[in-house]
Design a protein around this motif. Sequence first.
Motif: not given
Length: 356
Positions: A177-183
Amino acid sequence: MNSGGRNILGLALVAVVGLSFMGLTPRLVELDTVLDLTVYMIMAILALSLALIWGYGGILCFGQSAFFGLGAYTYAIAMFNIGESTVPLLLAIILPAAFAALLGYFMFYGRISDVYLGVITLTVTLILFNSINSTAGPEFHIGSARLGGFNGIPGIPPLNFPGNKSAAIDLEGMFYIATASLLATYFGLRLLLASRFGRVIVGIRENERRAELLGYDPRAYKLATFTIGGALAGFAGCLFANWGNFVSPTIFGLAQSAQIIIWVIVGGRGTLIGPILGCIGIQWLNAALGANQPSGGSDWWSKIFANAPLILGIILVAFVLLVPKGLVPTLADLGQSLVRLRRRREKRGFEPQQAE
């Protein structure tokens, strides 16, 4: 290759690297490393929120941690009272955005100068810190959520799949979730800055008076930029509260506020990838210095690592003095200089052949 082609190539490279990192990391590293990388991704979203406000909007905000903390506390309080994370997640974005809009309205429409903007946002952060820090008694609660004062709020329930509170998201899921949100945040901001709105806010940053003479209202554009940055910081705060299952008043502290500004300075203002790299690099360096600090000993190595925060501070000051533009703009300038030098050499090597 023209600038448009380079931009498309850069976006494609970021997408490939980001998706590969998101897909492969949990399979290649231990869970504790995944946990560390998750908070790096969350803080990078926070860095992007200031990159938009300061780097592109020209608004120096010392209070980004205020919106970050509001998002974290809003999620924690709402989660204890509601029990299902969909509404708390939305509130953690909406409330900091509304607070940023209200604060920004009085600052921008009050024609407050840039220096005083920084002072006001810093003061608001300190007020929130002292207010939350003074709520340790049992009488300080919102519904069933006790604020806890300086002890903070522990045991915050994690995010769950929308509408199903029994399906909680685990630590690995938080990384995704955190990585997808950053992208999504990075590409969303790139799209926003490529739009007419983005071009106007950059024009206002460069020359506010000229933009006003052209018929734009700088106050409205600054307010919109400030509000979007507050919403992003609140979202990062929500993810941070999920990551640690805990939130305390230190989230509003001066150290947190200064850290965000340093991330943007080191990475480079006026870029989006720069603050991400600056945030991740400084967090990694800070963790590495702390992890390698020996527990005892009188040798010179022990004495050095006993002053790890001082070493980090010296490194950051030296970096800012030697690379004032930031890492990414400096590397870009260096790359352009090398390309120009190569072209000159090719031209000089070509001219004698033409003469012959």
